[in-house]
Write a protein that holds these residues in place. Structure first.
Motif, PDB file in Angstrom:
ATOM      1  N   LYS A 200      -4.870  -8.999 -11.742  1.00 34.31           N
ATOM      2  CA  LYS A 200      -3.423  -8.404 -12.967  1.00 34.31           C
ATOM      3  C   LYS A 200      -2.253 -10.239 -12.489  1.00 34.31           C
ATOM      4  O   LYS A 200      -1.722 -10.629 -13.917  1.00 34.31           O
ATOM      5  CB  LYS A 200      -2.763  -7.466 -12.392  1.00 34.31           C
ATOM      6  N   ASP A 201      -2.210 -10.275 -11.192  1.00 37.59           N
ATOM      7  CA  ASP A 201      -1.362 -11.189 -11.161  1.00 37.59           C
ATOM      8  C   ASP A 201      -2.261 -12.417 -11.272  1.00 37.59           C
ATOM      9  O   ASP A 201      -1.422 -13.531 -10.410  1.00 37.59           O
ATOM     10  CB  ASP A 201      -0.882 -11.078 -10.063  1.00 37.59           C
ATOM     11  N   ARG A 202      -3.275 -12.706 -11.631  1.00 33.54           N
ATOM     12  CA  ARG A 202      -4.056 -14.059 -11.312  1.00 33.54           C
ATOM     13  C   ARG A 202      -2.922 -15.091 -12.174  1.00 33.54           C
ATOM     14  O   ARG A 202      -3.255 -16.153 -11.070  1.00 33.54           O
ATOM     15  CB  ARG A 202      -5.552 -13.716 -12.512  1.00 33.54           C
ATOM     16  N   LEU A 203      -2.766 -15.137 -13.038  1.00 27.30           N
ATOM     17  CA  LEU A 203      -2.339 -16.484 -13.810  1.00 27.30           C
ATOM     18  C   LEU A 203      -0.938 -16.760 -12.870  1.00 27.30           C
ATOM     19  O   LEU A 203      -0.705 -17.964 -12.864  1.00 27.30           O
ATOM     20  CB  LEU A 203      -1.666 -15.628 -15.725  1.00 27.30           C
ATOM     21  N   VAL A 204      -0.411 -15.906 -12.598  1.00 27.12           N
ATOM     22  CA  VAL A 204       0.743 -15.928 -11.633  1.00 27.12           C
ATOM     23  C   VAL A 204       0.405 -16.384 -10.858  1.00 27.12           C
ATOM     24  O   VAL A 204       1.013 -17.863  -9.528  1.00 27.12           O
ATOM     25  CB  VAL A 204       1.891 -14.990 -11.109  1.00 27.12           C
ATOM     26  N   ASP A 205      -0.848 -16.062  -9.537  1.00 27.33           N
ATOM     27  CA  ASP A 205      -1.076 -16.936  -8.390  1.00 27.33           C
ATOM     28  C   ASP A 205      -2.151 -17.977  -8.567  1.00 27.33           C
ATOM     29  O   ASP A 205      -1.319 -19.634  -7.537  1.00 27.33           O
ATOM     30  CB  ASP A 205      -2.358 -16.147  -7.540  1.00 27.33           C
ATOM     31  N   LYS A 206      -2.110 -18.914 -10.177  1.00 30.66           N
ATOM     32  CA  LYS A 206      -2.503 -19.650 -10.511  1.00 30.66           C
ATOM     33  C   LYS A 206      -1.205 -20.575 -10.279  1.00 30.66           C
ATOM     34  O   LYS A 206      -2.050 -21.257  -9.997  1.00 30.66           O
ATOM     35  CB  LYS A 206      -3.269 -19.918 -11.712  1.00 30.66           C
ATOM     36  N   ASP A 207      -0.107 -20.439 -10.719  1.00 38.39           N
ATOM     37  CA  ASP A 207       1.066 -21.131 -10.798  1.00 38.39           C
ATOM     38  C   ASP A 207       0.794 -21.547  -9.819  1.00 38.39           C
ATOM     39  O   ASP A 207       1.813 -23.049  -9.823  1.00 38.39           O
ATOM     40  CB  ASP A 207       1.434 -20.436 -11.466  1.00 38.39           C
ATOM     41  N   ARG A 208       0.746 -21.065  -8.493  1.00 40.59           N
ATOM     42  CA  ARG A 208       1.404 -21.658  -6.884  1.00 40.59           C
ATOM     43  C   ARG A 208      -0.247 -21.929  -5.907  1.00 40.59           C
ATOM     44  O   ARG A 208      -0.514 -21.904  -5.312  1.00 40.59           O
ATOM     45  CB  ARG A 208       2.324 -20.314  -6.482  1.00 40.59           C
ATOM     46  N   GLU A 209      -1.578 -22.550  -7.496  1.00 42.65           N
ATOM     47  CA  GLU A 209      -1.643 -23.057  -7.248  1.00 42.65           C
ATOM     48  C   GLU A 209      -3.628 -22.068  -6.035  1.00 42.65           C
ATOM     49  O   GLU A 209      -3.825 -22.701  -4.834  1.00 42.65           O
ATOM     50  CB  GLU A 209      -2.190 -24.198  -6.707  1.00 42.65           C
ATOM     51  N   ALA A 210      -3.674 -20.637  -6.731  1.00 41.22           N
ATOM     52  CA  ALA A 210      -3.918 -19.718  -5.468  1.00 41.22           C
ATOM     53  C   ALA A 210      -4.918 -18.846  -6.333  1.00 41.22           C
ATOM     54  O   ALA A 210      -4.755 -18.385  -7.696  1.00 41.22           O
ATOM     55  CB  ALA A 210      -3.252 -18.676  -4.769  1.00 41.22           C
ATOM     56  N   VAL A 277      -7.498 -13.355 -21.613  1.00 36.43           N
ATOM     57  CA  VAL A 277      -7.322 -13.804 -20.174  1.00 36.43           C
ATOM     58  C   VAL A 277      -6.409 -14.776 -20.038  1.00 36.43           C
ATOM     59  O   VAL A 277      -6.083 -15.292 -18.598  1.00 36.43           O
ATOM     60  CB  VAL A 277      -9.220 -13.485 -20.042  1.00 36.43           C
ATOM     61  N   ALA A 278      -6.482 -15.201 -21.074  1.00 38.40           N
ATOM     62  CA  ALA A 278      -5.966 -17.316 -21.007  1.00 38.40           C
ATOM     63  C   ALA A 278      -4.081 -16.989 -21.137  1.00 38.40           C
ATOM     64  O   ALA A 278      -3.556 -17.910 -20.183  1.00 38.40           O
ATOM     65  CB  ALA A 278      -6.690 -18.417 -21.515  1.00 38.40           C
ATOM     66  N   GLU A 279      -3.589 -15.878 -21.080  1.00 40.57           N
ATOM     67  CA  GLU A 279      -2.421 -16.293 -21.795  1.00 40.57           C
ATOM     68  C   GLU A 279      -1.839 -15.357 -20.859  1.00 40.57           C
ATOM     69  O   GLU A 279      -0.532 -15.501 -21.023  1.00 40.57           O
ATOM     70  CB  GLU A 279      -2.375 -16.049 -23.688  1.00 40.57           C
ATOM     71  N   ASP A 280      -2.042 -13.353 -21.526  1.00 43.63           N
ATOM     72  CA  ASP A 280      -1.174 -12.579 -21.265  1.00 43.63           C
ATOM     73  C   ASP A 280      -0.463 -13.032 -19.438  1.00 43.63           C
ATOM     74  O   ASP A 280      -1.876 -11.995 -18.231  1.00 43.63           O
ATOM     75  CB  ASP A 280      -1.833 -11.336 -21.159  1.00 43.63           C
ATOM     76  N   ARG A 281       0.301 -12.974 -18.595  1.00 42.18           N
ATOM     77  CA  ARG A 281       0.714 -13.021 -17.464  1.00 42.18           C
ATOM     78  C   ARG A 281       1.365 -11.740 -16.734  1.00 42.18           C
ATOM     79  O   ARG A 281       2.274 -11.559 -16.310  1.00 42.18           O
ATOM     80  CB  ARG A 281       1.439 -13.968 -17.731  1.00 42.18           C
ATOM     81  N   ASN A 282       1.366 -10.896 -17.910  1.00 44.48           N
ATOM     82  CA  ASN A 282       3.086  -9.584 -17.738  1.00 44.48           C
ATOM     83  C   ASN A 282       2.103  -8.376 -18.235  1.00 44.48           C
ATOM     84  O   ASN A 282       2.781  -8.140 -18.710  1.00 44.48           O
ATOM     85  CB  ASN A 282       3.780 -10.269 -18.527  1.00 44.48           C
ATOM     86  N   VAL A 283       0.917  -8.149 -17.729  1.00 44.33           N
ATOM     87  CA  VAL A 283       0.499  -6.776 -17.786  1.00 44.33           C
ATOM     88  C   VAL A 283       0.657  -5.675 -17.167  1.00 44.33           C
ATOM     89  O   VAL A 283       0.276  -6.426 -15.776  1.00 44.33           O
ATOM     90  CB  VAL A 283      -1.010  -6.878 -18.074  1.00 44.33           C
TER      91      VAL A 283
END
Length: 340
Positions: A200-210, A277-283
């Motif tokens: 669920k939080d994959r894209l948010v984690d990606k923003d902080r390089e995790a 997968v590439a865009e939805d960050r608020n699932v």
């Protein structure tokens, strides 16, 4: 002389730092509400230090290792508690949100309440929080996720051990439970809930390089990996259903606590399986969905056949990969062998 936090203040902290667990923990039998609320706050204290965005990483690692050892030794060293408390306040003073800082400020009182519990309960909390805190320190030292084995070990330290802690507490509450089998399923139960959050939080984690999945740095395999781990995650949630069915039907509070958590996770997986997968960050499932899942869970939870039918219905259409929960626990668990 340090004084313990009272029950109402403890539950207020719980409400302030976790809306989800503030909703589900009160479903448990009264004694377990107290023990599991306290255990969650102990874990959240460690998590607040680990996640602080402004504290120096080396200082966070040192604190988590010291806190882990303090917990392992039964929370008894009052001088060490005071030292750890002062260090934690200094570490998170500039980075923690107000509600988390309030919890850190009350850390001695929370632990004083832990010390009032029966010895067996205190020992379970000691073991679980110690392993979790040490795992967090190791994560900060550098976690490279290359394959499923790495994912399993990461998920164990932050969630699988919590599954073991819950299983141990449930057995102490009711010795009719098959402790060995419940513990065998507990790590898979915890990993299912943790993988849901990671996905669920994959894209948010990606923003902080995790990143906690084996995704290449250029993201070229992201879609394939996310689909693979959605199926793996649902397989773990299937094991979580088996975990619930091991608990006697008369323990409806324990079963409801577990069932609602995995029902919300499964509903989230269904949304993720339909998302970009590439865009939805608020699932995120809606409050209305949570309310419906609660009502249905409460209706079926006392009957194993109805519980299976309910879970089958809400997870329909989601692919799953079945793994061996016994092999998983034997490979990653530190519960019987503390890593010191």
């Amino acid at each position: 002389m340090l004084t313990e936090i009272d029950f109402s203040s403890q539950q207020e902290h719980l409400k302030n730092v976790s809306r989800t667990f503030a909703l589900t923990i009160p479903m448990l039998p009264d004694a377990l509400v107290d023990y599991i609320s306290n255990a969650y706050l102990l874990c959240r204290i460690a998590d607040t230090v680990e996640d602080d965005p402004k504290a120096a990483v080396d200082k966070k690692i040192s604190w988590l290792k010291s806190f882990s050892l303090f917990c392992k030794e039964g929370f008894n060293d009052e001088m060490e508690l005071l030292k750890l408390h002062k260090q934690a306040v200094d570490l998170v003073h500039d980075g923690a949100v107000d509600k988390e800082f309030d919890l850190i400020s009350d850390m001695p009182a929370v632990i004083k309440r832990t010390l009032t519990y029966p010895v067996k309960i205190k020992n379970i909390l000691s073991r679980g929080v110690s392993i979790l805190s040490l795992g967090m320190s190791r994560s900060l030292e550098g976690t490279e996720i290359k394959d499923l084995n790495d994912v399993d070990h990461y998920c164990y330290y932050v969630a699988g051990v919590v599954g073991e802690l819950l299983a141990a507490l449930f057995y102490e509450h009711n010795h009719d439970i098959d402790r060995k089998e419940l513990m065998a399923l507990s790590v898979s139960f915890g990993e299912g809930l943790q993988l849901t959050n990671i996905l669920k939080d994959r894209l948010v984690d990606k923003d902080r390089e995790a990143c906690f999945l084996p995704i290449k740095k250029d993201g070229s395999n992201a879609s394939e990996v996310v689909k693979e781990y959605l199926a793996i995650c649902q397989g773990h949630l299937d094991d979580a259903l088996s975990f619930i069915l091991m608990i006697p039907t008369k323990e409806s509070g324990i079963r409801l606590f577990c069932l609602l958590n995995i029902a919300m996770a499964t509903a989230t997986l269904k949304l993720l399986s339909e998302a970009d997968v590439a865009e939805d960050r608020n699932v995120k499932i809606s409050r209305r969905t949570v309310k419906i899942l609660y009502i249905l869970s409460k209706m079926v939870v006392k009957n194993n056949i109805l519980t299976r039918m309910f879970f089958s219905y809400i997870s329909r259409g989601v692919k799953r990969v079945k793994r061996d929960p016994h092999e998983l626990r034997s490979r990653v668990s530190c519960w019987e062998r503390l890593p010191f």
